[in-house]
Design a protein around this motif. Structure first.
Motif, mmCIF file in Angstrom:
data_model
loop_
_atom_site.group_PDB
_atom_site.id
_atom_site.type_symbol
_atom_site.label_atom_id
_atom_site.label_comp_id
_atom_site.label_asym_id
_atom_site.label_seq_id
_atom_site.Cartn_x
_atom_site.Cartn_y
_atom_site.Cartn_z
ATOM 1 N N LEU A 55 -10.939 24.058 -22.820
ATOM 2 C CA LEU A 55 -11.396 22.963 -23.668
ATOM 3 C C LEU A 55 -12.762 22.455 -23.220
ATOM 4 O O LEU A 55 -13.662 22.257 -24.040
ATOM 5 C CB LEU A 55 -10.384 21.823 -23.639
ATOM 6 N N ALA A 56 -12.932 22.237 -21.923
ATOM 7 C CA ALA A 56 -14.190 21.705 -21.416
ATOM 8 C C ALA A 56 -15.359 22.645 -21.719
ATOM 9 O O ALA A 56 -16.429 22.200 -22.159
ATOM 10 C CB ALA A 56 -14.089 21.464 -19.912
ATOM 11 N N ALA A 57 -15.176 23.936 -21.484
ATOM 12 C CA ALA A 57 -16.252 24.900 -21.716
ATOM 13 C C ALA A 57 -16.643 24.948 -23.187
ATOM 14 O O ALA A 57 -17.831 24.942 -23.534
ATOM 15 C CB ALA A 57 -15.822 26.280 -21.230
ATOM 16 N N ASN A 58 -15.658 24.957 -24.074
ATOM 17 C CA ASN A 58 -15.960 25.040 -25.504
ATOM 18 C C ASN A 58 -16.530 23.732 -26.039
ATOM 19 O O ASN A 58 -17.410 23.743 -26.913
ATOM 20 C CB ASN A 58 -14.704 25.443 -26.279
ATOM 21 N N LEU A 59 -16.053 22.601 -25.521
ATOM 22 C CA LEU A 59 -16.634 21.315 -25.897
ATOM 23 C C LEU A 59 -18.123 21.260 -25.547
ATOM 24 O O LEU A 59 -18.951 20.805 -26.343
ATOM 25 C CB LEU A 59 -15.909 20.183 -25.170
ATOM 26 N N ALA A 60 -18.448 21.718 -24.349
ATOM 27 C CA ALA A 60 -19.834 21.680 -23.896
ATOM 28 C C ALA A 60 -20.732 22.517 -24.799
ATOM 29 O O ALA A 60 -21.794 22.061 -25.241
ATOM 30 C CB ALA A 60 -19.927 22.164 -22.453
ATOM 31 N N MET A 90 -20.991 13.922 -21.750
ATOM 32 C CA MET A 90 -20.200 12.807 -22.246
ATOM 33 C C MET A 90 -19.025 13.290 -23.083
ATOM 34 O O MET A 90 -17.939 12.687 -23.061
ATOM 35 C CB MET A 90 -21.084 11.860 -23.053
ATOM 36 N N ALA A 91 -19.202 14.374 -23.819
ATOM 37 C CA ALA A 91 -18.099 14.916 -24.605
ATOM 38 C C ALA A 91 -16.964 15.364 -23.695
ATOM 39 O O ALA A 91 -15.781 15.119 -23.974
ATOM 40 C CB ALA A 91 -18.589 16.089 -25.456
ATOM 41 N N VAL A 92 -17.307 16.024 -22.591
ATOM 42 C CA VAL A 92 -16.281 16.454 -21.639
ATOM 43 C C VAL A 92 -15.636 15.250 -20.966
ATOM 44 O O VAL A 92 -14.410 15.166 -20.829
ATOM 45 C CB VAL A 92 -16.901 17.399 -20.577
ATOM 46 N N GLY A 104 -13.589 19.754 -16.136
ATOM 47 C CA GLY A 104 -15.041 19.816 -16.135
ATOM 48 C C GLY A 104 -15.488 21.220 -16.448
ATOM 49 O O GLY A 104 -14.676 22.112 -16.714
ATOM 50 N N THR A 105 -16.784 21.439 -16.413
ATOM 51 C CA THR A 105 -17.315 22.769 -16.672
ATOM 52 C C THR A 105 -18.729 22.882 -16.108
ATOM 53 O O THR A 105 -19.469 21.900 -16.030
ATOM 54 C CB THR A 105 -17.339 23.091 -18.180
ATOM 55 N N THR A 106 -19.076 24.074 -15.697
ATOM 56 C CA THR A 106 -20.478 24.357 -15.405
ATOM 57 C C THR A 106 -21.176 24.587 -16.738
ATOM 58 O O THR A 106 -20.537 24.814 -17.764
ATOM 59 C CB THR A 106 -20.634 25.602 -14.525
ATOM 60 N N LEU A 107 -22.487 24.552 -16.740
ATOM 61 C CA LEU A 107 -23.242 24.801 -17.974
ATOM 62 C C LEU A 107 -24.609 25.365 -17.621
ATOM 63 O O LEU A 107 -25.331 24.814 -16.794
ATOM 64 C CB LEU A 107 -23.409 23.514 -18.780
ATOM 65 N N LEU A 108 -24.940 26.467 -18.256
ATOM 66 C CA LEU A 108 -26.257 27.083 -18.118
ATOM 67 C C LEU A 108 -26.777 27.367 -19.520
ATOM 68 O O LEU A 108 -26.147 28.098 -20.282
ATOM 69 C CB LEU A 108 -26.169 28.379 -17.309
ATOM 70 N N VAL A 109 -27.908 26.756 -19.865
ATOM 71 C CA VAL A 109 -28.494 26.928 -21.192
ATOM 72 C C VAL A 109 -29.880 27.540 -21.054
ATOM 73 O O VAL A 109 -30.690 27.097 -20.237
ATOM 74 C CB VAL A 109 -28.612 25.583 -21.943
ATOM 75 N N GLY A 110 -30.137 28.559 -21.846
ATOM 76 C CA GLY A 110 -31.473 29.133 -21.963
ATOM 77 C C GLY A 110 -31.964 28.964 -23.387
ATOM 78 O O GLY A 110 -31.410 29.552 -24.313
#
Length: 370
Positions: A55-60, A90-92, A104-110
């Motif tokens: 859930l956290a990963a997809n929410l992010a 904030m969504a998570v 929680g989740t990690t997040l990497l955006v390019g």
């Protein structure tokens, strides 16, 4: 002749549950989509138990996609990217209640915006750049052992074997103001970018990543081969890979690229305020153009001199900006990752257990249950 404003990209993305998690839930999530001026790519690795991590990963990623949708151009891309990561945080955080407490989740955006790659990084997923036959790591892990290695308290071998090797020091959902790294670099034709979760980078050495990325296969096939290599190494975790090829570079964007900060991740409001301050050069250029035009109108007898001086100063500012970007790029890509003897890919996969779900513990999170 100036190059095209919009780059030409090809990309492929793949996520796999891994061999040791067969039959379980994939807590990794992946995003890869083209945009009018480039593309949006992201990897999230959830934590906090199977359902919570997914859930956290997809929410992010859903939040980042919505925040960076075409047409929502409130400010320069670096500011919008930082604000999108904060919105994802904030969504998570809002959903971390009841059975989902501690998720929680990690997040990497390019984000490819015209001729630049902007990176927003929280956690221990990694970004790499293949350029000129050399592999450069663009991110540093936000983990306890990585920090100890940087401080000189642990060797790489110690870190690989340490009992806290699965503890991340930064993740979405840990606090209201997310801490992240935000920086950018100019892309070139022929560049290949890899975004991946630690299910790949902790299993496949960077020398092997270099070989696989350099083999010349299309992005989707390369992503499949990277996943296969991680599974051949034991596949202890969920595995995600995004491969992006720059077939034709675009013109550099009009804003100043954010610079990588030596102190590591900082709170999002600090980054946003810094980036907005960097817009002063743009305002200075506009002000200079305005007064040059005004001088030409009000001083007709000296219009040639006023116009020449104004144009010369503006050209000087633009050249200085380009030289600054070039220096940043050289410093950023100082040494290929596969040639480093430091925080490169570990020689062996990290052990994983399913008994202790990864959960927030202050500013760190244990990732046992990914």
């Amino acid at each position: 002749m100036r190059g095209p404003a919009t780059p030409s990209l090809s990309f492929g993305a793949l996520s796999d549950v891994g061999i040791q998690r067969q039959g379980g839930i994939n807590q990794d999530a992946v995003l890869a989509q083209g945009l009018p001026n480039g593309g949006l790519f992201a990897v999230a690795d959830g934590m906090g138990g199977h359902a919570a991590g997914e859930l956290a990963a997809n929410l992010a990623l859903d939040t980042v996609r919505q925040q960076l949708a075409p047409g929502l151009h409130r400010s320069a891309a670096p500011v919008r990217l930082a604000e999108a990561v904060q919105a994802a945080n904030m969504a998570v955080l809002r959903h971390a209640v009841g059975e989902y407490v501690g998720m929680g989740t990690t997040l990497l955006v390019g984000l490819v915006d015209r001729g630049a790659l902007l990176i927003a990084h929280v956690g221990d997923s990694r970004a790499y750049l293949l350029r000129g036959g050399q592999l450069y790591r663009l991110t540093e892990d936000h983990s306890w052992v990585a920090e100890q290695v940087r401080l000189g308290h642990l060797t790489e071998e110690d870190a690989r074997q340490h009992q806290w090797r699965s503890v991340v020091s930064n993740a979405l959902g840990a606090e209201e103001r997310v801490r992240l790294e935000l920086y950018g670099l100019i892309l070139k034709t022929g560049d290949r970018v890899l975004l991946c979760s630690d299910g790949l980078s902790s299993v496949v050495k960077e020398s092997a990543l270099l070989t696989l990325l350099s083999a010349g296969h299309p992005p989707k096939d390369t992503a499949q081969r990277l996943i296969a290599a991680a599974n051949a190494g034991g596949g202890p975790d969920n595995i995600t890979a995004v491969v992006v090829d720059v077939e034709r570079e675009g013109r550099p964007p009009g804003y100043e690229l954010p610079v990588r900060r030596s102190e590591g991740p900082v709170h999002v409001d600090v980054l946003v305020n810094t980036q907005k301050g960097n817009s002063m050069q743009t305002y200075l250029m506009l002000t200079l153009a305005y007064f040059t035009l005004l001088g030409v109108i009000l001083l007709p007898s000296s219009r040639t001199l006023v116009g020449t001086l104004g144009v010369a100063v503006m050209v000087g500012l633009m050249v200085a900006q380009r030289l600054s970007l070039a220096r940043q790029a050289r410093a950023f890509l100082a040494q290929p990752a596969a040639a480093r003897g430091r925080t490169g890919g570990p020689d062996a996969p990290r052990a994983r257990t399913d008994e202790d779900p990864r959960r927030s513990t202050g500013s760190a999170s244990s990732r046992g249950g990914r």
